[in-house]
Write a protein that holds these residues in place. Structure first.
Motif, mmCIF file in Angstrom:
data_model
loop_
_atom_site.group_PDB
_atom_site.id
_atom_site.type_symbol
_atom_site.label_atom_id
_atom_site.label_comp_id
_atom_site.label_asym_id
_atom_site.label_seq_id
_atom_site.Cartn_x
_atom_site.Cartn_y
_atom_site.Cartn_z
ATOM 1 N N TYR A 86 5.629 -21.313 -5.197
ATOM 2 C CA TYR A 86 5.594 -21.792 -6.584
ATOM 3 C C TYR A 86 6.803 -22.669 -6.885
ATOM 4 N N VAL A 87 7.941 -22.318 -6.301
ATOM 5 C CA VAL A 87 9.137 -23.145 -6.484
ATOM 6 C C VAL A 87 8.951 -24.469 -5.748
ATOM 7 N N GLU A 88 8.451 -24.409 -4.535
ATOM 8 C CA GLU A 88 8.266 -25.620 -3.712
ATOM 9 C C GLU A 88 7.251 -26.591 -4.324
ATOM 10 N N TYR A 89 6.101 -26.076 -4.731
ATOM 11 C CA TYR A 89 5.010 -26.945 -5.187
ATOM 12 C C TYR A 89 4.827 -26.975 -6.698
ATOM 13 N N GLY A 90 5.452 -26.068 -7.407
ATOM 14 C CA GLY A 90 5.331 -26.017 -8.858
ATOM 15 C C GLY A 90 4.058 -25.314 -9.303
ATOM 16 N N TYR A 93 3.099 -24.527 -15.289
ATOM 17 C CA TYR A 93 4.180 -24.208 -16.223
ATOM 18 C C TYR A 93 5.566 -24.618 -15.702
ATOM 19 N N GLN A 94 5.640 -24.902 -14.416
ATOM 20 C CA GLN A 94 6.943 -25.150 -13.803
ATOM 21 C C GLN A 94 6.867 -26.367 -12.895
ATOM 22 N N LYS A 95 7.819 -27.257 -13.013
ATOM 23 C CA LYS A 95 7.896 -28.451 -12.180
ATOM 24 C C LYS A 95 8.241 -28.061 -10.732
ATOM 25 N N ALA A 96 7.671 -28.782 -9.774
ATOM 26 C CA ALA A 96 7.960 -28.528 -8.361
ATOM 27 C C ALA A 96 9.423 -28.837 -8.055
ATOM 28 N N GLN A 97 10.009 -28.021 -7.185
ATOM 29 C CA GLN A 97 11.368 -28.237 -6.697
ATOM 30 C C GLN A 97 11.325 -28.157 -5.172
ATOM 31 N N PRO A 98 10.896 -29.223 -4.509
ATOM 32 C CA PRO A 98 10.615 -29.183 -3.059
ATOM 33 C C PRO A 98 11.853 -29.062 -2.170
ATOM 34 N N TYR A 99 12.328 -27.870 -2.004
ATOM 35 C CA TYR A 99 13.503 -27.606 -1.184
ATOM 36 C C TYR A 99 13.174 -27.570 0.306
#
Length: 112
Positions: A86-90, A93-99
């Motif tokens: 969910y963090v990687e792809y968003g 409700y949440q923008k992606a943060q592709p780490y």
């Protein structure tokens, strides 16, 4: 004059295999570091869970780190944290943060 040939191909094969294992392990360690420094931090749990498994070993620690054994011709870098994707792809409700992708892109040139 006599000529004697000696077959040393077994030793050469073993050396090639050891170098391959070392290269895979070094690449996994480098990739783990590049991903970790790009991992967004709220509680630090996701960043701490980034780990690797390679032919010559794995990241130290426990918890949500990836587990298992790597075959001799592969290495794995990742996390077992449920919300990592969910963090990687968003989400909606949440923008992606592709780490993960950013870390791979940063390490790719050196690993090649």
């Amino acid at each position: 004059m006599s000529v004697r040939f000696e077959d040393t191909s077994d030793g050469a094969r073993k050396e090639i295999e050891e170098r391959k294992k070392r290269a895979l392990t070094e690449a996994a360690i480098q990739l783990e570091g590049e991903i970790a420094i790009r991992t967004p931090v709220d509680t630090g749990h996701l960043r701490a869970s980034i780990s690797h498994i390679a032919p010559l070993g794995r990241s130290e620690g426990g918890g949500d780190r990836i587990s298992g054994a790597a075959p001799e011709d592969a290495a794995y870098v990742g996390t077992n944290v449920e919300y990592a994707a969910y963090v990687e792809y968003g989400t909606k409700y949440q923008k992606a943060q592709p780490y993960m992708r950013a870390g791979f892109a940063a390490a790719k040139g050196d690993i090649d």
